[in-house]
Design an enzyme around this catalytic site. Structure first.
Site, PDB file in Angstrom:
ATOM      1  N   LYS A 237      -8.401   4.635 -19.849  1.00  0.00           N
ATOM      2  CA  LYS A 237      -8.732   5.036 -21.211  1.00  0.00           C
ATOM      3  C   LYS A 237      -7.511   4.888 -22.132  1.00  0.00           C
ATOM      4  CE  LYS A 237     -12.528   5.958 -19.086  1.00  0.00           C
ATOM      5  NZ  LYS A 237     -12.861   7.262 -18.572  1.00  0.00           N
TER       6      LYS A 237
ATOM      7  N   ARG B 259       0.837  -1.211   0.000  1.00  0.00           N
ATOM      8  CA  ARG B 259       0.000   0.000   0.000  1.00  0.00           C
ATOM      9  C   ARG B 259       0.870   1.258   0.000  1.00  0.00           C
ATOM     10  NH1 ARG B 259      -1.651   2.152   4.495  1.00  0.00           N
ATOM     11  NH2 ARG B 259      -1.925   0.199   5.600  1.00  0.00           N
TER      12      ARG B 259
ATOM     13  N   TYR C  52     -16.382  15.718 -16.394  1.00  0.00           N
ATOM     14  CA  TYR C  52     -16.846  14.327 -16.401  1.00  0.00           C
ATOM     15  C   TYR C  52     -17.997  14.196 -15.397  1.00  0.00           C
ATOM     16  CZ  TYR C  52     -16.256   9.218 -16.057  1.00  0.00           C
ATOM     17  OH  TYR C  52     -16.429   7.868 -16.077  1.00  0.00           O
TER      18      TYR C  52
ATOM     19  N   ASP D  51      -7.801  17.420 -15.481  1.00  0.00           N
ATOM     20  CA  ASP D  51      -8.067  16.033 -15.847  1.00  0.00           C
ATOM     21  C   ASP D  51      -7.812  15.945 -17.355  1.00  0.00           C
ATOM     22  OD1 ASP D  51      -9.196  13.660 -16.763  1.00  0.00           O
ATOM     23  OD2 ASP D  51     -10.973  13.782 -15.480  1.00  0.00           O
TER      24      ASP D  51
END
Ligand SMILES: *Cc1c(COP(=O)(O)O)cnc(C)c1O
Length: 394
Positions: free
Chosen positions: A208, A58, A111, A183
């Site tokens: 993407k 982590r 978005y 973004d």
């Protein structure tokens, strides 16, 4: 990699291959699925922690670091962290750089789930968001408040493809001592490097274009300074929203061909936009390559290698005919993602803008007959032929 100046096409092939401490030299980094690493003694733990070595997944992982190095280099940033998804990256960045009492100035055309996040989750922590049309810089100036700490935008908006001037926006933000968070999922570093334009933080949904094969979910945050990276990294460790090592491994594998894919997609998009615009059943095409696009000149000036591979087009508002159109397409499929190797179609009214009240979305120009295309790497003649024959149902 030794510091030589090469083009991004070459850079993407050579960055991020070496794992710290690895003594063999595999052409592709091994996959490190281990959640933890054995420490010989207290001295080794101390040494590992102080030298940025690996002790717990982590906290850090070689596969995430390899991918992060490539993205940092492509974005001209000072560092990158890899998150479990694009939304994880966005949530983490917003909760890192804004706190109770702060104001976020956001683009009207973010978005959809980012808007949902700001309005329904971030707002619960005493952080207020207002929205403004980021293509109208005068309106942006007027919307700044004394407690504005963050400007949050995309470069090319979904689905109408309006283009934001990141350089001028950054100037306005910095005059107000606010950070600029971009973004850049739709744009990729091949189209624009927001940090070079003045942005402070760049986010990607790696799901993407970076992933590119519709088989991996991940996100990234790249920062313009080490301080901004440290802040977001420290909170990522606490939130635990790092990507799985295999997702990072898959993204690094995909990144090697990203330059070719994205350039072919953008070249196809330009040709498809022109062909659709010439089709008698198409009412309108939105793509920054078209001379009639409202920010065509701006796009020409600030974007490199093309105009992006996302576009939209309008046909008659007839749901039945839209269904027939989807049935008539032989290659192109309707599915809710973008940036993959194949051309995909989506319907903003029933996906990204489902939650937007009808009168608001109509004012934005988002009507029933608007379809968005994410252009793939197919032979362009096949693509044009497929759309041309299917559009005849209208
Ligand atoms: C897909 C997408 C996201 C969210 O990414 P996930 O990986 O699905 O969480 C955020 N912003 C933009 C612009 C996107 O296209």
């Amino acid at each position: 990699m030794e510091k030589v100046t090469v083009s991004p096409d070459t850079e993407i092939l050579y960055q991020g291959g070496q794992v710290r401490g690895e003594t063999m030299h595999p052409e592709t980094p091994p996959l490190y699925m281990s959640t933890a690493y054995i420490m010989k003694d207290l001295d080794e733990l101390h040494e590992t922690n102080s030298s940025g070595g690996y002790s717990y997944n982590r906290t850090s992982n070689p596969n995430r670091d390899c991918l992060a190095d490539v993205i940092t280099s492509l974005e001209n940033g000072q560092g990158t962290i890899i998150c479990s998804s694009g939304m994880a990256a966005i949530s983490l960045a917003l909760l890192t750089y804004a706190k109770q009492g702060d104001h976020i100035l956001a683009s009207l055309s973010l978005y959809g789930e980012s808007i949902d996040l700001l309005d329904n989750v971030i707002s619960r922590y005493g952080i207020q968001t207002t929205y403004v049309d980021f293509t109208d810089l005068e309106a942006v100036r007027k919307a700044v408040r004394p407690n504005t700490v963050l400007f949050y935008t995309e470069v090319i908006a979904n689905p109408l493809t309006t283009v934001v001037n990141i350089k001028e926006l950054s100037d306005i933000a910095h005059q107000a001592s606010a950070l600029v968070l971009v973004d850049s999922t739709f744009t990729t570093p091949f189209l624009i490097k927001p940090i070079v334009q003045g942005a402070d933080v760049v986010i990607h949904s790696l799901t993407k274009y970076f992933g590119g094969h519709s088989d991996v979910t991940a996100g990234s945050i790249t920062t313009a300074t080490k301080e901004l990276l440290e802040k977001v990294y420290n909170i990522q460790v606490l939130f635990g929203c790092c990507s799985d090592p295999f997702a990072a491994w898959l993204c690094l594998r995909s990144v090697r061909t990203m330059s070719m894919r994205v350039k072919q997609q953008m070249s196809n998009a330009e040709k498809l936009a022109a062909a659709l615009q010439a089709h008698p059943r198409v009412l309108r095409v939105n793509h920054p390559s078209l001379p009639g696009h409202p920010q065509h000149e701006l796009a020409k000036n600030i974007l490199t290698n093309g105009y992006g591979a996302i576009m939209s087009f309008s046909v008659a508002d007839d749901r039945q005919k839209l269904n027939e159109f989807m049935h008539a397409l032989r290659l192109v499929k309707y599915l809710p993602t973008l940036g993959g190797y194949r051309t995909t179609l989506s319907h903003p009214v029933s996906s990204s803008h489902m939650g937007v009240p009808e009168e608001v979305r109509l004012k934005m120009g988002i009507h029933e007959g608007l379809m968005r295309i994410s252009v793939g790497i197919e032979d362009i003649d096949d693509l044009i032929a497929d759309f041309t024959q299917a559009l005849n149902v209208f």
